[in-house]
Design a protein around this motif. Structure first.
Motif, PDB file in Angstrom:
ATOM      1  N   GLY A 225       0.821  -1.208   0.000  1.00 52.01           N
ATOM      2  CA  GLY A 225       0.000   0.000   0.000  1.00 52.01           C
ATOM      3  C   GLY A 225       0.854   1.255   0.000  1.00 52.01           C
ATOM      4  O   GLY A 225       0.483   2.278  -0.573  1.00 52.01           O
ATOM      5  N   LEU A 226       2.005   1.165   0.655  1.00 54.89           N
ATOM      6  CA  LEU A 226       2.881   2.336   0.728  1.00 54.89           C
ATOM      7  C   LEU A 226       3.536   2.598  -0.618  1.00 54.89           C
ATOM      8  O   LEU A 226       3.697   3.740  -1.035  1.00 54.89           O
ATOM      9  CB  LEU A 226       3.953   2.120   1.801  1.00 54.89           C
ATOM     10  CG  LEU A 226       3.414   1.835   3.207  1.00 54.89           C
ATOM     11  CD1 LEU A 226       4.563   1.626   4.176  1.00 54.89           C
ATOM     12  CD2 LEU A 226       2.532   2.985   3.670  1.00 54.89           C
TER      13      LEU A 226
ATOM     14  N   GLU B 186      11.311   5.621   3.961  1.00 51.85           N
ATOM     15  CA  GLU B 186      10.117   5.789   4.789  1.00 51.85           C
ATOM     16  C   GLU B 186       9.343   4.470   4.869  1.00 51.85           C
ATOM     17  O   GLU B 186       8.869   4.074   5.938  1.00 51.85           O
ATOM     18  CB  GLU B 186       9.254   6.903   4.164  1.00 51.85           C
ATOM     19  CG  GLU B 186       7.860   7.047   4.734  1.00 51.85           C
ATOM     20  CD  GLU B 186       7.848   7.781   6.072  1.00 51.85           C
ATOM     21  OE1 GLU B 186       8.906   8.343   6.426  1.00 51.85           O
ATOM     22  OE2 GLU B 186       6.804   7.749   6.753  1.00 51.85           O
ATOM     23  N   ILE B 187       9.268   3.807   3.728  1.00 52.82           N
ATOM     24  CA  ILE B 187       8.556   2.522   3.702  1.00 52.82           C
ATOM     25  C   ILE B 187       9.227   1.540   4.648  1.00 52.82           C
ATOM     26  O   ILE B 187       8.581   0.904   5.480  1.00 52.82           O
ATOM     27  CB  ILE B 187       8.520   1.954   2.264  1.00 52.82           C
ATOM     28  CG1 ILE B 187       7.686   2.869   1.354  1.00 52.82           C
ATOM     29  CG2 ILE B 187       7.958   0.537   2.250  1.00 52.82           C
ATOM     30  CD1 ILE B 187       7.605   2.418  -0.087  1.00 52.82           C
ATOM     31  N   THR B 188      10.554   1.446   4.530  1.00 49.20           N
ATOM     32  CA  THR B 188      11.292   0.513   5.380  1.00 49.20           C
ATOM     33  C   THR B 188      11.042   0.820   6.854  1.00 49.20           C
ATOM     34  O   THR B 188      10.765  -0.074   7.662  1.00 49.20           O
ATOM     35  CB  THR B 188      12.798   0.611   5.077  1.00 49.20           C
ATOM     36  OG1 THR B 188      12.966   0.573   3.668  1.00 49.20           O
ATOM     37  CG2 THR B 188      13.560  -0.522   5.714  1.00 49.20           C
ATOM     38  N   THR B 189      11.122   2.080   7.201  1.00 47.09           N
ATOM     39  CA  THR B 189      10.922   2.458   8.607  1.00 47.09           C
ATOM     40  C   THR B 189       9.539   2.032   9.081  1.00 47.09           C
ATOM     41  O   THR B 189       9.395   1.389  10.119  1.00 47.09           O
ATOM     42  CB  THR B 189      11.035   3.995   8.747  1.00 47.09           C
ATOM     43  OG1 THR B 189      12.161   4.413   7.998  1.00 47.09           O
ATOM     44  CG2 THR B 189      11.165   4.393  10.191  1.00 47.09           C
TER      45      THR B 189
ATOM     46  N   GLY C 206      -1.159  -5.391  10.295  1.00 46.17           N
ATOM     47  CA  GLY C 206       0.045  -4.602  10.024  1.00 46.17           C
ATOM     48  C   GLY C 206      -0.097  -3.832   8.725  1.00 46.17           C
ATOM     49  O   GLY C 206       0.355  -2.690   8.605  1.00 46.17           O
ATOM     50  N   ARG C 207      -0.732  -4.467   7.750  1.00 48.02           N
ATOM     51  CA  ARG C 207      -0.861  -3.825   6.450  1.00 48.02           C
ATOM     52  C   ARG C 207      -1.674  -2.529   6.570  1.00 48.02           C
ATOM     53  O   ARG C 207      -1.468  -1.583   5.814  1.00 48.02           O
ATOM     54  CB  ARG C 207      -1.574  -4.795   5.504  1.00 48.02           C
ATOM     55  CG  ARG C 207      -1.236  -4.565   4.077  1.00 48.02           C
ATOM     56  CD  ARG C 207      -1.640  -5.709   3.237  1.00 48.02           C
ATOM     57  NE  ARG C 207      -3.064  -6.009   3.402  1.00 48.02           N
ATOM     58  CZ  ARG C 207      -3.686  -6.968   2.740  1.00 48.02           C
ATOM     59  NH1 ARG C 207      -3.019  -7.719   1.877  1.00 48.02           N
ATOM     60  NH2 ARG C 207      -4.953  -7.209   2.930  1.00 48.02           N
ATOM     61  N   VAL C 208      -2.610  -2.522   7.540  1.00 45.74           N
ATOM     62  CA  VAL C 208      -3.390  -1.302   7.735  1.00 45.74           C
ATOM     63  C   VAL C 208      -2.587  -0.305   8.561  1.00 45.74           C
ATOM     64  O   VAL C 208      -2.550   0.888   8.256  1.00 45.74           O
ATOM     65  CB  VAL C 208      -4.725  -1.650   8.418  1.00 45.74           C
ATOM     66  CG1 VAL C 208      -5.509  -0.382   8.688  1.00 45.74           C
ATOM     67  CG2 VAL C 208      -5.510  -2.615   7.552  1.00 45.74           C
ATOM     68  N   ILE C 209      -1.903  -0.835   9.575  1.00 46.25           N
ATOM     69  CA  ILE C 209      -1.179   0.049  10.491  1.00 46.25           C
ATOM     70  C   ILE C 209      -0.130   0.885   9.762  1.00 46.25           C
ATOM     71  O   ILE C 209      -0.025   2.093   9.979  1.00 46.25           O
ATOM     72  CB  ILE C 209      -0.521  -0.780  11.623  1.00 46.25           C
ATOM     73  CG1 ILE C 209      -1.619  -1.326  12.530  1.00 46.25           C
ATOM     74  CG2 ILE C 209       0.466   0.062  12.406  1.00 46.25           C
ATOM     75  CD1 ILE C 209      -1.131  -2.352  13.516  1.00 46.25           C
ATOM     76  N   VAL C 210       0.641   0.233   8.848  1.00 41.95           N
ATOM     77  CA  VAL C 210       1.714   0.960   8.182  1.00 41.95           C
ATOM     78  C   VAL C 210       1.169   2.143   7.390  1.00 41.95           C
ATOM     79  O   VAL C 210       1.863   3.131   7.201  1.00 41.95           O
ATOM     80  CB  VAL C 210       2.528   0.065   7.228  1.00 41.95           C
ATOM     81  CG1 VAL C 210       3.334  -0.942   7.987  1.00 41.95           C
ATOM     82  CG2 VAL C 210       1.632  -0.604   6.205  1.00 41.95           C
TER      83      VAL C 210
END
Lengths: 353, 718
Positions: free
Chosen positions: A99-100, A109-112, A145-149
């Motif tokens: 999603g990111l 940013e994605i990695t973080t 997690g997919r939503v949280i990120v």
């Protein structure tokens, strides 16, 4: 302030009207659980909010902005599906990052964000696995997690725990509650499990047949159900409902009499929670024990009385076939109109404190 | 008398005699006549006759392969051109024809002689003559000068009207013109010769007629028939069989072919003599000879002439008033007088393919009439390559033996300590269960495979096999006799095959997937109807589809060009250029191939959970991103095996190539498998060379399958 506002929402599939005019406000930062039996329209409502379905009538607004015509990807919502909907060809890391990447965030940013979410959900060791190599609970956490990120302003959960076994479900319930406290975001959660509703929710919305029955904090719904449906749907075992009629100072039913509260008049339904009834040598009810649900020293007994089936709490020894009497613990009488659509009386609240 | 006497002999013991088996390739009236004669023969002699109609294309090879194995007929009807080959293979018995030769037209008797011995009994004559529609042509042309004067007045290209129609691309029809221009097919050494001034003149003559659009392009027999019946072709060059195809309403007459004005020589068509031959393996020689003679002479000839409208070889038949009344028969008898019997030599059989190539090239404008002969010459030399030198089989047997011993030794070394019986106590039952499948595999796969590999080490010429070792492979891989950019080269064909496979698979998958996505779309109404319609191309046998497309790609009368024409686009001569011919094949095969990919994709698409798309939608994916990141990767496991399978099918898709382009132009669109077929069955029966091709095809596919196995293993692991 309301994060989401639903006004007069209607939705039909073919000739079948699933949502029949729902008004509902969801406050910012609250954990609202929508609960009801299968087919009550709660999942449809969630999908309408996500934008996966279009409503036939009514208005959905986020922070005061109408979003009826806004596609899902622009609503800034995150959704956890009952089936988790993980991408089977992608690793956990890629699932989290998908999603990111679509939103073209910088790789750093994605990695973080992925690492943060993985740490929060204890997924760090699983990042390079594919979904088929994960257990049910782990998949569930990846789905979350997919939503949280993505850090959406609204989290939507569609029966996220229903595919897990009981012990895992209890654990995940705890994690969800913790997560809500920690993130402080608005969460909308659909379930048919009243225990999840009672334990997780800031407020619970009870639905039946496409209509919102009652909205409020869990205990309020438990103690002051607005109608017979809410009364029997919440609480386990279900509230006993017995037809009765006021006769002077008494409520008379088939084979029992109770003192009449002031609100009682004419024909009505008496509601008594099994927890408020005790089996003993005395009491207004008399019946034969048909089944026993023993939880240890105490439990619930299922009786056959003249007024109909009755569930009551017991302590000590009881046996199937035994004829016993049942005594309410103080004033426990709920009253409903004969058709069950409206509550007339609840027991005084101070008793419960 | 003789028949009656024989009948008497036969009657005494014929009650239990096996029926005589007679193979033929007759249709319509000719077949009826034969059936009636068989009945009459049975009535007279008591000898049963069993008729079997065999498709003409396969007839000759059926005879040469069935009779030596005692699986053939007692007698068969065939044209005399193959007689020398039949004699060489020992499949025909001599006949007593010379004793009765006075009763037949002389050329018919002569045609049945090989090295002083006569075989078979002549039935009928076939040669070409000029048919003309009497409403359009009052006086048929006697010379080419008259013909060329007449043609412009009869032709109108705009209206698809032609002065003359005939199968110009077939050498059988061109031979009389070549002979009229004083051309000789064979040089003084008896070898074929093509590159002669007479050849150039004859090719120039037909090119002139086609360029002026006096004759139709790419004319097939069916086209000639429909043009003549519609009155759109004033004259036709054809044989006696054509009379049976003409509508009753057409008023026509038949004359001999005109004389070539430049030389003053008549156009001399080939004379074919159809004869009843007795198989050398027949166990009922006397009865079979009796039947052959019965069909051939007197009353038999009359029946065939009247019912089958054949031109009888027996003189007695012409006495019959019904035969005398038939102007077709009398006209052809006259035409036959200037005909020349087709040489029954092996060399003659080698002329056809080079000449077909040359005729097509000249008619399609790919070569000038002057180049036509040289083209045929080159093709002739390539097809009839010199036999490789004999090789000693010893080294090969040695290598084979050593290999066998080594394998055996290895197996012995690797044997387990525990005896087989102890290790697998139930082995007997297991073997019993496996036996049927193993037997099938042995008979259907392993034995043909071993025979094929062995055959590739031999050179076949005229019925004899000579061991040549790996020479066939060397010749193929060294592209001996032609450069690697020529269609006959293995490398050229390999590249075409790979291109063919690649283009097809890409199209099959993309068209199939696109349609599957459409079919899955919830917006589409009548989805079930569309699904069935789209699967139909798959349900129709592919050779039927191929033939339909072949017709649709016809230069003048095909639906594709009609459509282009309606759109104002110049019609395309599909089979004259590599690109268009290849495209026609690809279009046909895509039509055949997309349904499979569509069904596979549809199944796979339906197994992708809808949730994934919804999750992606919420995650922010556009439709295209969903397709690229969800649909495609999730289709991969289902599509990969389908693509591997499809690529192998396409690689060996013989039917489409053979039936649609037929390798045109000049074999350029042939793929390896159709090329192997041509070497075996259309180019001098070079079975060993063809087998070597097959072995090479096997190795190419073996290489491909090892690549695909690795890909699928990675897929399964990932």
């Amino acid at each position: 302030m309301s994060a989401v506002k639903l006004a007069g929402i209607r939705k039909s599939f073919g000739d079948n009207e699933i949502v029949k005019g729902v008004d509902l406000e969801i406050h910012t930062g609250e954990f609202l659980v929508m609960v009801g039996p299968s087919g009550c329209g709660k999942t449809t409502l969630l999908r309408l909010i996500a934008g996966l379905e279009q409503c036939d009538a009514g208005e959905i607004s986020f922070d005061g902005q109408r979003v009826n015509e806004v596609p899902p990807r622009d609503r800034d919502v995150g959704m956890v599906f009952q089936s988790y909907a993980l991408y089977p060809h992608l690793t956990v890391r890629e699932n989290l990052a998908f999603g990111l990447m679509l939103r073209k965030l910088p790789p750093a940013e994605i990695t973080t964000r992925v690492n943060e979410a993985a740490a929060l959900l204890e997924l760090s060791a699983l990042l390079d696995r594919k979904p088929k190599a994960l257990s049910g609970g782990q998949r569930q956490r990846v789905a979350m997690g997919r939503v949280i990120v993505r850090r959406p302003k609204l989290f939507l959960f569609d029966e996220p725990l229903s595919n897990l076994d009981t012990s895992l479900r209890v654990a995940m319930r705890g994690e969800l509650a913790r997560l809500h406290r920690r993130l402080g975001v608005t969460m909308l959660y659909v379930t048919h499990d009243q225990v999840e509703a009672m334990t997780l929710a800031s407020r619970v919305a009870v639905f039946n047949e496409g209509v919102l029955q009652q909205l409020g904090p869990p205990l309020e719904l438990y103690h002051r159900p607005a109608n017979r449906f809410v009364a029997t749907f919440l609480g386990s075992p279900s509230m006993n409902i017995l037809p009765a009629r006021r006769d002077g100072a008494l409520l008379k039913g088939e084979g029992f009499t109770l003192p009449a509260p002031a609100e009682a008049a004419g024909e009505l339904l008496v509601g008594l929670r099994p927890q408020e009834l005790r089996i003993g040598a005395e009491g207004p009810f008399s019946g034969e024990i048909e089944a026993v649900e023993r939880l240890g020293f105490d439990g619930f007994a299922f009786l056959k009385t003249a007024a109909g089936p009755l569930v009551a709490r017991f302590e000590g020894l009881v046996e199937v076939g035994q004829t016993v009497r049942v005594q309410p613990l103080g004033d426990a009488t709920h009253l409903f109109t004969p058709d069950g659509t409206k509550a007339l009386r609840h027991p005084p609240a101070e008793r419960k404190a | 008398m003789k028949v009656a006497a024989l009948a008497l002999v036969l009657c005494t013991g014929s009650a239990s005699a096996a029926p005589l088996k007679l193979w033929h390739a007759y249709r319509g009236g000719e077949e009826q006549a034969l059936q009636q004669l068989a009945k009459e023969f049975t009535a007279q002699t008591g000898q049963e006759v069993e008729l079997l109609a065999v498709p003409y294309d396969a007839f000759s090879s059926k005879i040469t392969s069935a009779i030596p194995h005692n699986a053939g007929p007692d007698l068969f009807i065939f044209a005399h051109e193959r007689l020398r080959q039949f004699v060489r293979l020992g499949v025909v018995s001599p006949s007593e024809l010379p004793k009765f030769s006075a009763g037949y037209l002389k050329p018919a008797v002569d045609a049945l002689e090989v090295d002083g011995v006569h075989y078979g009994w002549p039935l009928s004559l076939k040669c070409l003559a000029l048919f003309h529609n009497r409403k359009l042509v009052e006086v048929p042309p006697q010379s080419t000068a008259q013909l060329l004067e007449l043609l412009p007045t009869l032709s109108n290209a705009e209206q698809n009207r032609f002065g003359l129609a005939y199968e110009a691309g077939d050498f059988y029809f061109h031979a009389p013109i070549l002979f009229g221009f004083a051309g000789q097919l064979f040089g003084p050494d008896g070898k074929s010769q093509f590159d002669t001034p007479e050849m150039a003149a004859s090719l120039g003559f037909i090119r002139q007629m086609q360029d002026a659009r006096w004759i139709p392009q790419e004319a097939s027999g069916a086209l000639v028939k429909s043009l003549f019946n519609d009155g759109r072709a004033a004259m036709v060059i054809s044989g006696p069989w054509f009379a049976g195809e003409i509508d009753a309403k057409v008023d026509y007459a038949i004359t001999a072919l005109p004389t070539v004005s430049q030389t003053g020589l008549p156009m001399r068509p080939f004379l074919g003599v159809e004869a009843a031959f007795v198989s050398s393996k027949s166990t009922q020689q006397a009865q079979a000879q009796a039947l052959a003679k019965f069909l051939s002479d007197g009353p038999g000839a009359v029946t065939r002439a009247v019912l089958g409208r054949q031109i009888p070889a027996a003189l007695a038949a012409y006495e019959d008033p019904k035969v005398q009344d038939d102007f077709v028969i009398s006209s052809f008898r006259k035409a036959a007088l200037q005909a020349t019997p087709t040489p029954n030599t092996l060399e003659m059989t080698r002329v056809w393919e080079p000449m077909k190539l040359s005729l097509r090239a000249v008619l399609q404008g790919l070569a000038t009439p002057q180049e036509g002969g040289a083209l045929a010459e080159r093709r002739y030399r390539a097809l009839h390559r010199e036999a490789p030198a004999d090789a000693s089989a010893l080294p090969y047997l040695l290598v084979f033996g050593v290999g066998l011993v080594a394998t055996g030794g290895l197996a012995w070394k690797r044997r387990t300590k525990v005896s087989f019986g102890r290790k697998y106590p139930e082995a007997a039952r297991g073997i019993l269960y496996v036996a049927p499948a193993a037997a099938g595999l042995l008979v259907l796969v392993i034995i043909p495979f071993a025979v094929g590999i062995s055959l590739s080490l031999f050179h076949h010429d005229a019925g004899t096999y000579r061991f040549v070792g790996l020479a066939n492979f060397f010749d193929i891989l060294a592209s001996r006799g032609y450069s690697i950019t020529e269609p006959l080269s293995f490398y050229f064909t390999l590249v075409v095959t790979l291109l063919w496979t690649g283009v097809n698979v890409v199209l099959h998958v993309s068209v199939g997937l696109a349609l599957a996505l459409l079919l899955k779309s919830p917006l589409l109404r009548l989805r079930g109807v569309f699904r069935v319609l789209l699967i139909i191309p798959w349900a129709v046998p592919n050779y039927i589809t191929a033939l339909m497309w072949k017709g649709m790609f016809h230069r003048q009368f095909g639906a594709v060009n009609a459509l282009l024409d309606a759109l104002g686009i110049e019609p395309v001569s599909w089979f004259t250029h590599f690109a268009t011919s290849f495209a026609a094949n690809v279009i046909t095969n895509t039509w055949l191939g997309f349904p499979f990919m569509m069904v596979v994709s549809l199944g796979a698409l339906q197994s992708i959970p809808q949730d994934l798309y919804e999750a992606a939608e919420v995650d922010g994916a556009s439709k295209w991103t969903q397709f690229r990141h969800i649909t495609l990767p999730l289709l991969r496991p289902a599509l990969l095996p389908a693509i591997i399978l499809g690529s192998v099918w396409t690689f060996n898709m013989f039917n489409v190539i053979y039936l649609v382009s037929g390798g045109e132009p000049g074999g350029a669109t042939d793929i390896l498998v159709s090329e192997a077929f041509r070497w075996a069955f259309q180019r001098n029966e070079q079975y060993g060379f063809a087998a070597a091709y097959s072995v090479l095809i096997f190795f190419v596919l073996l290489g491909w399958s090892s690549i695909t196995r690795r890909i699928s293993r990675e897929e399964a692991a990932g």
